[in-house]
Design an enzyme around this catalytic site. Structure first.
Site, PDB file in Angstrom:
ATOM      1  N   ARG A  58     -28.181  -7.907 -39.605  1.00 49.31           N
ATOM      2  CA  ARG A  58     -27.135  -8.398 -38.687  1.00 49.31           C
ATOM      3  C   ARG A  58     -26.359  -7.292 -37.967  1.00 49.31           C
ATOM      4  NH1 ARG A  58     -26.365 -12.045 -43.029  1.00 49.31           N
ATOM      5  NH2 ARG A  58     -27.492 -13.963 -42.579  1.00 49.31           N
ATOM      6  N   LYS A  69     -27.098  -1.192 -23.623  1.00 48.43           N
ATOM      7  CA  LYS A  69     -28.155  -2.177 -23.367  1.00 48.43           C
ATOM      8  C   LYS A  69     -29.355  -1.784 -24.217  1.00 48.43           C
ATOM      9  CE  LYS A  69     -27.365  -3.842 -18.655  1.00 48.43           C
ATOM     10  NZ  LYS A  69     -27.920  -3.903 -17.285  1.00 48.43           N
ATOM     11  N   GLU A 113     -32.258   8.368 -10.845  1.00 47.32           N
ATOM     12  CA  GLU A 113     -31.035   7.708 -11.345  1.00 47.32           C
ATOM     13  C   GLU A 113     -29.806   8.582 -11.070  1.00 47.32           C
ATOM     14  OE1 GLU A 113     -31.080   4.641 -12.301  1.00 47.32           O
ATOM     15  OE2 GLU A 113     -33.137   4.247 -12.968  1.00 47.32           O
ATOM     16  N   LYS A 119     -21.345   6.472 -15.239  1.00 50.46           N
ATOM     17  CA  LYS A 119     -21.817   5.317 -16.020  1.00 50.46           C
ATOM     18  C   LYS A 119     -20.743   4.864 -17.006  1.00 50.46           C
ATOM     19  CE  LYS A 119     -25.395   2.812 -18.117  1.00 50.46           C
ATOM     20  NZ  LYS A 119     -26.797   2.585 -18.356  1.00 50.46           N
ATOM     21  N   GLU A 169     -21.932  -6.711 -17.738  1.00 49.65           N
ATOM     22  CA  GLU A 169     -22.468  -6.937 -16.394  1.00 49.65           C
ATOM     23  C   GLU A 169     -22.023  -8.268 -15.775  1.00 49.65           C
ATOM     24  OE1 GLU A 169     -26.404  -5.269 -15.905  1.00 49.65           O
ATOM     25  OE2 GLU A 169     -26.779  -6.660 -14.286  1.00 49.65           O
ATOM     26  N   ARG A 201     -20.938  -3.602 -13.111  1.00 52.16           N
ATOM     27  CA  ARG A 201     -22.117  -2.963 -13.713  1.00 52.16           C
ATOM     28  C   ARG A 201     -23.391  -3.239 -12.916  1.00 52.16           C
ATOM     29  NH1 ARG A 201     -23.437  -2.028 -20.132  1.00 52.16           N
ATOM     30  NH2 ARG A 201     -25.366  -0.868 -19.776  1.00 52.16           N
ATOM     31  N   ASN A 256     -27.702  -1.264 -10.459  1.00 50.36           N
ATOM     32  CA  ASN A 256     -29.055  -1.725 -10.132  1.00 50.36           C
ATOM     33  C   ASN A 256     -29.429  -1.473  -8.681  1.00 50.36           C
ATOM     34  OD1 ASN A 256     -29.760  -2.772 -12.732  1.00 50.36           O
ATOM     35  ND2 ASN A 256     -28.125  -4.252 -12.372  1.00 50.36           N
ATOM     36  N   HIS A 309     -33.017  -1.312  -7.726  1.00 47.07           N
ATOM     37  CA  HIS A 309     -33.813  -1.792  -8.859  1.00 47.07           C
ATOM     38  C   HIS A 309     -34.525  -3.114  -8.586  1.00 47.07           C
ATOM     39  CE1 HIS A 309     -31.843   1.477 -10.870  1.00 47.07           C
ATOM     40  NE2 HIS A 309     -32.350   1.177 -12.049  1.00 47.07           N
ATOM     41  N   HIS A 336     -38.267  -3.166  -9.293  1.00 47.12           N
ATOM     42  CA  HIS A 336     -38.946  -4.030 -10.275  1.00 47.12           C
ATOM     43  C   HIS A 336     -40.128  -4.747  -9.635  1.00 47.12           C
ATOM     44  CE1 HIS A 336     -35.143  -4.195 -12.983  1.00 47.12           C
ATOM     45  NE2 HIS A 336     -35.928  -3.195 -13.289  1.00 47.12           N
ATOM     46  N   HIS A 379     -40.637   4.128 -13.551  1.00 45.07           N
ATOM     47  CA  HIS A 379     -39.463   3.348 -13.153  1.00 45.07           C
ATOM     48  C   HIS A 379     -38.638   4.084 -12.086  1.00 45.07           C
ATOM     49  CE1 HIS A 379     -35.999   0.746 -13.613  1.00 45.07           C
ATOM     50  NE2 HIS A 379     -35.250   1.778 -13.916  1.00 45.07           N
TER      51      HIS A 379
HETATM   52  P1  NAD Z   1     -40.007   7.310 -21.990  1.00 43.03           P
HETATM   53  O1  NAD Z   1     -39.118   7.014 -23.099  1.00 43.03           O
HETATM   54  O2  NAD Z   1     -41.340   6.639 -21.959  1.00 43.03           O
HETATM   55  O3  NAD Z   1     -40.227   8.893 -21.900  1.00 43.03           O
HETATM   56  C1  NAD Z   1     -41.073   9.421 -20.921  1.00 43.03           C
HETATM   57  C2  NAD Z   1     -42.148  10.336 -21.543  1.00 43.03           C
HETATM   58  O4  NAD Z   1     -41.556  11.591 -21.874  1.00 43.03           O
HETATM   59  C3  NAD Z   1     -42.741   9.797 -22.830  1.00 43.03           C
HETATM   60  O5  NAD Z   1     -44.102  10.131 -22.884  1.00 43.03           O
HETATM   61  C4  NAD Z   1     -41.960  10.574 -23.893  1.00 43.03           C
HETATM   62  O6  NAD Z   1     -42.632  10.664 -25.120  1.00 43.03           O
HETATM   63  C5  NAD Z   1     -41.845  11.916 -23.232  1.00 43.03           C
HETATM   64  N1  NAD Z   1     -40.744  12.770 -23.675  1.00 43.03           N
HETATM   65  C6  NAD Z   1     -39.513  12.397 -24.076  1.00 43.03           C
HETATM   66  N2  NAD Z   1     -38.756  13.486 -24.260  1.00 43.03           N
HETATM   67  C7  NAD Z   1     -39.522  14.561 -23.985  1.00 43.03           C
HETATM   68  C8  NAD Z   1     -39.284  15.952 -23.967  1.00 43.03           C
HETATM   69  N3  NAD Z   1     -38.073  16.462 -24.214  1.00 43.03           N
HETATM   70  N4  NAD Z   1     -40.304  16.775 -23.654  1.00 43.03           N
HETATM   71  C9  NAD Z   1     -41.522  16.261 -23.334  1.00 43.03           C
HETATM   72  N5  NAD Z   1     -41.805  14.957 -23.294  1.00 43.03           N
HETATM   73  C10 NAD Z   1     -40.805  14.112 -23.619  1.00 43.03           C
HETATM   74  O7  NAD Z   1     -39.334   6.996 -20.582  1.00 43.03           O
HETATM   75  P2  NAD Z   1     -37.835   7.155 -20.040  1.00 43.03           P
HETATM   76  O8  NAD Z   1     -37.986   7.367 -18.591  1.00 43.03           O
HETATM   77  O9  NAD Z   1     -37.043   8.110 -20.842  1.00 43.03           O
HETATM   78  O10 NAD Z   1     -37.202   5.710 -20.293  1.00 43.03           O
HETATM   79  C11 NAD Z   1     -37.755   4.551 -19.709  1.00 43.03           C
HETATM   80  C12 NAD Z   1     -37.313   3.369 -20.538  1.00 43.03           C
HETATM   81  O11 NAD Z   1     -35.905   3.288 -20.507  1.00 43.03           O
HETATM   82  C13 NAD Z   1     -37.856   2.042 -20.036  1.00 43.03           C
HETATM   83  O12 NAD Z   1     -38.320   1.293 -21.134  1.00 43.03           O
HETATM   84  C14 NAD Z   1     -36.630   1.370 -19.422  1.00 43.03           C
HETATM   85  O13 NAD Z   1     -36.685  -0.033 -19.506  1.00 43.03           O
HETATM   86  C15 NAD Z   1     -35.526   1.932 -20.254  1.00 43.03           C
HETATM   87  N6  NAD Z   1     -34.214   1.960 -19.592  1.00 43.03           N
HETATM   88  C16 NAD Z   1     -33.172   1.437 -20.256  1.00 43.03           C
HETATM   89  C17 NAD Z   1     -31.910   1.468 -19.706  1.00 43.03           C
HETATM   90  C18 NAD Z   1     -30.743   0.936 -20.476  1.00 43.03           C
HETATM   91  O14 NAD Z   1     -29.644   0.856 -19.917  1.00 43.03           O
HETATM   92  N7  NAD Z   1     -30.906   0.625 -21.742  1.00 43.03           N
HETATM   93  C19 NAD Z   1     -31.703   2.059 -18.448  1.00 43.03           C
HETATM   94  C20 NAD Z   1     -32.810   2.595 -17.788  1.00 43.03           C
HETATM   95  C21 NAD Z   1     -34.065   2.549 -18.372  1.00 43.03           C
HETATM   96  N1  GLY Z   2     -29.292   0.778 -16.333  1.00 48.63           N
HETATM   97  C1  GLY Z   2     -28.425  -0.251 -15.906  1.00 48.63           C
HETATM   98  C2  GLY Z   2     -27.318  -0.529 -16.855  1.00 48.63           C
HETATM   99  O1  GLY Z   2     -27.154   0.122 -17.854  1.00 48.63           O
HETATM  100  O2  GLY Z   2     -26.579  -1.441 -16.635  1.00 48.63           O
END
Ligand code: NAD
Ligand code: GLY
Length: 364
Positions: free
Chosen positions: A122, A144, A186, A228, A238, A242, A246, A249, A253, A266
């Protein structure tokens, strides 16, 4: 480099974002945010060989018991099945509600670990140690958390704020160029939506950022996190402001869905999407063509695509209609009044939107 500490102000759920270099194994900082001497570090098989041993040994040195869980790398593993494997390992190790989880990796690891923490017994505490630029400036901050469902990305999740975010700029040295550029999309977004001065600084400093210069990266992470944190503090769930995060985005998407996730990163899809949104703003007379050109030039210098894929206005509109930002059947878009000033609109001209999409040049 001096370590900077920012704060996400959310009453009892407030937390610090610590930005610096070589701080990934600051065991004192981490220990100060634990509820017991037990942590579960979740990482993946790309990040583990880079940073896991260092983090584990520094925690063990201060008497913290560490269970490390290594997941396969990739967005395709941000699933229920992987999440369940995390729960299996934690239950087998008898982790209780005082255990703290640590997400060590990019946004995929951060989102999945955060959701595991939101739901394990939980809800337990977690710490974000983001190691991609995108995760440092966006996904690790704001609470998020999610996994993907076969019918949609990030469709199963929860709002669950971390207790601490540690953004160690030194971890970015090993990041592939394309991933760095995706994070820069971003960063540019924050300038475009809420900080014209930062946008101008990015224009001056893009070459240093692309060259992965630590001081420039640290400043970009700091300003992005400040932006942020301000938005999340004002609108955690949001209901309003917030949604400005996007920008680009909804178009992005659509691009990711049409091309198949992973074809474009992305950040790449968001870059092309921000330009489409800016073009619509210009067509409505809100920003100048010169502003659109400034945005295009900056994205181009960051190594990001400035031309969206051409798969037809009709298909774009269909995919954009499925976006989470659709409210009571009406599509809402984030548009620009000026560089540094975004707003959410359901009142844009649908004809102009169609024209912007029709004007995307055919692919070579
Ligand atoms: P990711 O986590 O897939 O990382 C990208 C690549 O880099 C992966 O292969 C990873 O293993 C590698 N990597 C990570 N750190 C490294 C380092 N220091 N050196 C070498 N390689 C490294 O992708 P991302 O772009 O970090 O994140 C994308 C994800 O984030 C998506 O799932 C998206 O939906 C999510 N996201 C969430 C939010 C939120 O607010 N929660 C916002 C934006 C994106
Ligand atoms: N990445 C969008 C948010 O955190 O709201």
């Amino acid at each position: 480099m001096q370590t900077q500490t920012l704060k996400v102000s959310l009453d009892a759920r407030s937390y610090p974002i610590v930005i610096g270099s070589g701080i990934i194994d600051d065991s004192k900082l981490i220990a100060a945010h634990l509820t017991s001497a037990r942590v579960v570090v979740v990482t993946n098989d790309t990040v583990a060989p880079l940073f896991l041993e260092r983090l584990e040994s520094s925690l063990r040195e201060v008497g913290v018991d560490v269970l490390a869980i290594k997941l396969p790398d990739g967005e395709q593993h941000k699933t229920w099945l992987t999440l369940n494997s995390v729960f299996d390992a934690m239950l087998a190790a008898r982790c209780d509600r005082t255990t703290t989880m640590i997400a060590l990796g990019g946004g995929v690891i951060g989102d999945l670990t955060g959701f595991a923490a939101a739901t394990y017994q939980r809800g337990i505490g977690y710490i974000q140690i983001p190691t991609t630029l995108l995760a440092q400036v966006d996904s690790s901050v704001g609470g998020k958390t999610a996994i993907n469902h076969p019918l949609g990305k990030n469709m199963i999740g929860a709002f669950h704020q971390p207790r601490l975010v540690i953004a160690d700029i030194a971890t970015l040295a090993t990041l592939p160029e394309r991933e760095l550029a995706a994070g820069l999309a971003e960063v540019i977004k924050y300038g475009a939506i809420m900080d014209a001065g930062f946008f101008a600084w990015l224009e001056d400093s893009m070459d240093r950022l692309v060259a992965c210069e630590p001081e420039a990266l640290a400043y970009a992470v700091e300003v992005s996190c400040r932006c942020k944190a301000q938005i999340v503090a004002a609108d955690e769930r949001e209901a309003g402001a917030r949604a400005l995060l996007n920008f680009g985005h909804t178009f992005g998407h659509a691009i990711e869905t049409e091309l198949g996730y992973g074809e474009w990163l992305h950040g790449e899809a968001v870059a092309a999407g921000m330009l489409l949104a800016a073009s619509l703003s210009a067509r409505q007379g809100e920003i100048s063509d010169q502003d659109v050109s400034r945005l295009a030039a900056l994205l181009n210098r960051a190594g990001l695509p400035t031309k969206a894929p051409a798969f037809g206005a009709k298909r774009y509109l269909e995919l954009m209609g499925h976006d989470k930002k659709v409210h009571q059947g009406k599509l809402r878009l984030v548009l620009l009044k000026a560089i540094g000033q975004a707003y959410l609109s359901a009142e844009f001209s649908e004809e102009e939107l169609t024209r912007v999409l029709q004007d995307i040049p055919a692919d070579d």
